[in-house]
Scaffold this motif. Structure first.
Motif, mmCIF file in Angstrom:
data_model
loop_
_atom_site.group_PDB
_atom_site.id
_atom_site.type_symbol
_atom_site.label_atom_id
_atom_site.label_comp_id
_atom_site.label_asym_id
_atom_site.label_seq_id
_atom_site.Cartn_x
_atom_site.Cartn_y
_atom_site.Cartn_z
ATOM 1 N N MET A 242 25.216 -17.999 30.450
ATOM 2 C CA MET A 242 23.859 -17.840 28.824
ATOM 3 C C MET A 242 23.817 -16.427 28.777
ATOM 4 O O MET A 242 23.101 -16.054 28.024
ATOM 5 C CB MET A 242 22.906 -18.507 30.023
ATOM 6 N N LEU A 243 24.263 -15.491 30.302
ATOM 7 C CA LEU A 243 23.577 -14.297 29.602
ATOM 8 C C LEU A 243 24.818 -13.719 28.765
ATOM 9 O O LEU A 243 24.838 -12.725 28.408
ATOM 10 C CB LEU A 243 24.517 -13.489 30.930
ATOM 11 N N TYR A 244 26.326 -13.618 29.166
ATOM 12 C CA TYR A 244 27.341 -12.981 28.336
ATOM 13 C C TYR A 244 28.268 -13.882 26.721
ATOM 14 O O TYR A 244 28.547 -13.022 26.361
ATOM 15 C CB TYR A 244 28.548 -12.505 29.086
ATOM 16 N N LEU A 245 27.549 -15.516 26.995
ATOM 17 C CA LEU A 245 28.644 -15.670 25.494
ATOM 18 C C LEU A 245 27.545 -15.819 24.482
ATOM 19 O O LEU A 245 26.135 -16.463 24.700
ATOM 20 C CB LEU A 245 28.630 -17.453 25.939
ATOM 21 N N ASN A 246 27.715 -15.301 23.503
ATOM 22 C CA ASN A 246 26.756 -15.153 22.321
ATOM 23 C C ASN A 246 27.473 -16.365 21.546
ATOM 24 O O ASN A 246 26.189 -17.046 20.479
ATOM 25 C CB ASN A 246 26.406 -14.045 20.955
ATOM 26 N N ASP A 247 28.794 -16.931 21.671
ATOM 27 C CA ASP A 247 29.131 -17.794 20.557
ATOM 28 C C ASP A 247 29.525 -19.328 21.538
ATOM 29 O O ASP A 247 29.820 -19.465 22.668
ATOM 30 C CB ASP A 247 30.662 -17.419 20.794
ATOM 31 N N ASN A 248 28.022 -20.090 20.880
ATOM 32 C CA ASN A 248 28.280 -21.277 21.586
ATOM 33 C C ASN A 248 29.709 -22.537 21.815
ATOM 34 O O ASN A 248 29.525 -23.261 22.018
ATOM 35 C CB ASN A 248 27.006 -22.729 20.872
ATOM 36 N N ASN A 249 30.491 -22.012 20.746
ATOM 37 C CA ASN A 249 31.556 -22.857 21.009
ATOM 38 C C ASN A 249 32.537 -22.521 21.672
ATOM 39 O O ASN A 249 33.586 -23.103 22.149
ATOM 40 C CB ASN A 249 32.883 -22.587 19.546
ATOM 41 N N LYS A 250 32.209 -21.020 22.519
ATOM 42 C CA LYS A 250 32.926 -21.056 23.734
ATOM 43 C C LYS A 250 32.200 -21.673 25.150
ATOM 44 O O LYS A 250 32.279 -20.904 26.095
ATOM 45 C CB LYS A 250 33.083 -19.488 23.876
ATOM 46 N N TRP A 251 30.986 -22.493 25.056
ATOM 47 C CA TRP A 251 30.165 -22.756 26.640
ATOM 48 C C TRP A 251 31.016 -23.785 26.840
ATOM 49 O O TRP A 251 31.456 -24.389 26.466
ATOM 50 C CB TRP A 251 29.385 -23.577 25.193
ATOM 51 N N PRO A 252 30.734 -23.693 28.113
ATOM 52 C CA PRO A 252 31.749 -24.485 29.174
ATOM 53 C C PRO A 252 30.970 -25.549 29.701
ATOM 54 O O PRO A 252 29.529 -25.525 28.775
ATOM 55 C CB PRO A 252 31.639 -23.804 30.261
ATOM 56 N N LEU A 253 31.031 -26.421 30.256
ATOM 57 C CA LEU A 253 30.383 -28.003 30.088
ATOM 58 C C LEU A 253 29.356 -27.614 30.539
ATOM 59 O O LEU A 253 27.819 -28.283 30.176
ATOM 60 C CB LEU A 253 31.268 -28.840 30.718
ATOM 61 N N GLN A 254 28.873 -27.149 31.823
ATOM 62 C CA GLN A 254 27.648 -26.792 32.627
ATOM 63 C C GLN A 254 26.799 -26.251 31.527
ATOM 64 O O GLN A 254 25.041 -26.547 31.377
ATOM 65 C CB GLN A 254 27.977 -25.827 33.665
ATOM 66 N N MET A 255 26.839 -25.620 31.094
ATOM 67 C CA MET A 255 25.916 -25.086 29.490
ATOM 68 C C MET A 255 25.536 -26.194 28.845
ATOM 69 O O MET A 255 24.243 -25.914 28.334
ATOM 70 C CB MET A 255 26.335 -23.805 28.831
ATOM 71 N N VAL A 256 26.357 -26.842 27.960
ATOM 72 C CA VAL A 256 26.409 -27.611 27.564
ATOM 73 C C VAL A 256 25.087 -29.339 28.197
ATOM 74 O O VAL A 256 24.341 -29.709 27.538
ATOM 75 C CB VAL A 256 27.687 -28.330 27.076
ATOM 76 N N LEU A 257 25.785 -29.132 29.316
ATOM 77 C CA LEU A 257 24.438 -29.956 30.334
ATOM 78 C C LEU A 257 23.281 -29.142 30.626
ATOM 79 O O LEU A 257 22.229 -30.114 30.346
ATOM 80 C CB LEU A 257 25.419 -30.201 31.592
ATOM 81 N N ARG A 258 23.523 -28.102 30.476
ATOM 82 C CA ARG A 258 21.692 -27.496 30.509
ATOM 83 C C ARG A 258 20.697 -27.728 29.520
ATOM 84 O O ARG A 258 19.729 -28.289 29.581
ATOM 85 C CB ARG A 258 21.953 -25.918 31.465
ATOM 86 N N THR A 259 21.571 -27.431 28.060
ATOM 87 C CA THR A 259 21.079 -27.480 27.246
ATOM 88 C C THR A 259 20.778 -28.702 26.734
ATOM 89 O O THR A 259 20.056 -29.069 25.878
ATOM 90 C CB THR A 259 21.910 -26.836 25.828
ATOM 91 N N TYR A 260 22.168 -29.745 26.151
ATOM 92 C CA TYR A 260 21.628 -31.020 25.717
ATOM 93 C C TYR A 260 20.486 -31.520 27.432
ATOM 94 O O TYR A 260 19.809 -32.610 26.872
ATOM 95 C CB TYR A 260 22.120 -32.039 26.202
ATOM 96 N N ILE A 261 20.421 -31.863 28.506
ATOM 97 C CA ILE A 261 19.820 -32.595 28.900
ATOM 98 C C ILE A 261 18.651 -32.183 29.765
ATOM 99 O O ILE A 261 17.246 -32.167 29.919
ATOM 100 C CB ILE A 261 20.797 -33.081 30.662
ATOM 101 N N VAL A 262 18.888 -30.689 30.082
ATOM 102 C CA VAL A 262 17.522 -30.356 30.449
ATOM 103 C C VAL A 262 16.604 -29.045 29.740
ATOM 104 O O VAL A 262 15.927 -29.998 29.725
ATOM 105 C CB VAL A 262 18.332 -28.524 31.773
ATOM 106 N N GLN A 263 17.231 -28.936 29.070
ATOM 107 C CA GLN A 263 16.098 -28.518 28.000
ATOM 108 C C GLN A 263 15.845 -29.345 26.998
ATOM 109 O O GLN A 263 15.039 -29.079 25.334
ATOM 110 C CB GLN A 263 16.839 -27.123 26.815
#
Length: 324
Positions: A242-263
């Motif tokens: 969340m801090l260092y990656l600006n490109d959404n295509n480089k997101w790991p699975l947990q970032m997708v999980l946070r974006t899609y489920i938590v938010q």
């Protein structure tokens, strides 16, 4: 008086008999005999704890395998399984954001665990040798990190100055070494008999050969446990992404999980998103089933690896933490 003297040996024999019974049952002599409440209460409490842990996982798995009609009929999470389907998993793993994020998380976990474990082993072995260079100052610096953390802004500025922003290296290098894991492994290495190391040095073995031929084969337990700690940390990490990656295509699975489920944000569909399955005769899965499928995909790898490492926990962590 004579009656009391006559009763005393019988009382002593009864105590000895009870002690022998406790020893035969595997209990220490000072432990009281279990009562009926204790015998019935312990299994009941353990069963309730297991149910509290297993039931949410069961609901998540059943919901991820449910159809739209089953989710609508249940009004949300599904408890009683009906009309099970794997449509949610097929949609997620047929290409798109989740598939790419899963591959990225797997690669980061594998590479990061190998790198962190290698660096931690080398540092712990060096700090475990009393005559190593700068032994005490380096150990003091490691212990100092338990009290003072770098902070988010200094860490970001450091990563930015190294040119690691929007790169996968930013997910590995900032947290490559854990001070806790280093101290545990160092304590375990210090428990290895020094005579073995001295005999190897007399035979002409260098430090790397001593580490690879003697220390590591005797330290499989702590290496396995520390490796699991690092692997779980890399697999579950999302804050660095969340801090260092600006490109959404480089997101790991947990970032997708946070974006899609938590938010509760919607993943992009079509190219790069949650895709349909035109080659299979499957009804598109509901959004809740897809969310629960992402949760299952995120937790299953840890559940599969943990049973193989569990037997090393007592020897690897407790002994390593007590010694030294």
């Amino acid at each position: 008086m004579s009656t009391q003297l006559a009763e005393r040996p019988a009382h002593t024999e009864a105590q000895k008999a009870r002690r022998r019974t406790r020893l035969d049952a595997g209990r220490p002599v000072w432990e009281e005999e279990p009562t009926i409440v204790g015998r019935l209460g312990k299994p009941l409490v353990l069963a309730l704890i297991v149910l509290m842990v297993v039931f949410p996982l069961y609901v998540v798995v059943v919901t991820s395998l449910s159809t739209t009609e089953a989710v609508t009929r249940a009004g949300g999470l599904v408890v009683v399984p009906r009309e099970l389907t794997i449509a949610a998993y097929v949609q997620l793993l047929s290409g798109g954001v989740v598939t790419r994020a899963l591959l990225i998380s797997t690669a980061i976990t594998a590479i990061g665990t190998f790198f962190s474990l290698t660096v931690t082993i080398l540092a712990a072995y060096g700090l475990s040798r009393p005559g190593s260079l700068w032994h005490r100052p380096l150990l003091f610096v490691v212990l100092l990190t338990f009290l003072f953390g770098p902070g988010i802004i200094p860490s970001y500025l450091m990563v930015n100055s190294l040119g690691l922003i929007d790169s996968y290296a930013s997910l590995i290098l900032p947290g490559a070494i854990s001070a806790f894991n280093l101290i545990v492994m160092r304590s375990f290495f210090m428990g290895i008999p020094g005579e073995l190391i001295d005999s190897a040095r007399i035979d002409g073995a260098g430090e790397f050969k001593v580490l690879s031929r003697i220390v590591l084969p005797l330290s499989k337990a702590v290496v396995a446990v520390v490796g699991l700690f690092y692997a779980v940390g890399y697999w579950n990490a999302f804050f660095n992404a969340m801090l260092y990656l600006n490109d959404n295509n480089k997101w790991p699975l947990q970032m997708v999980l946070r974006t899609y489920i938590v938010q509760a944000q919607v993943l992009p569909s079509g190219a790069g998103g949650v895709t349909s399955t035109p080659g299979l005769d499957l009804t598109p899965a509901p959004s809740l089933a897809i969310k629960m499928a992402i949760v299952v995909i995120a937790i299953v790898p840890v559940l599969l690896v943990y049973p193989f490492i569990q037997r090393h926990f007592t020897k690897g962590v407790i002994i390593g933490a007590v010694k030294g």
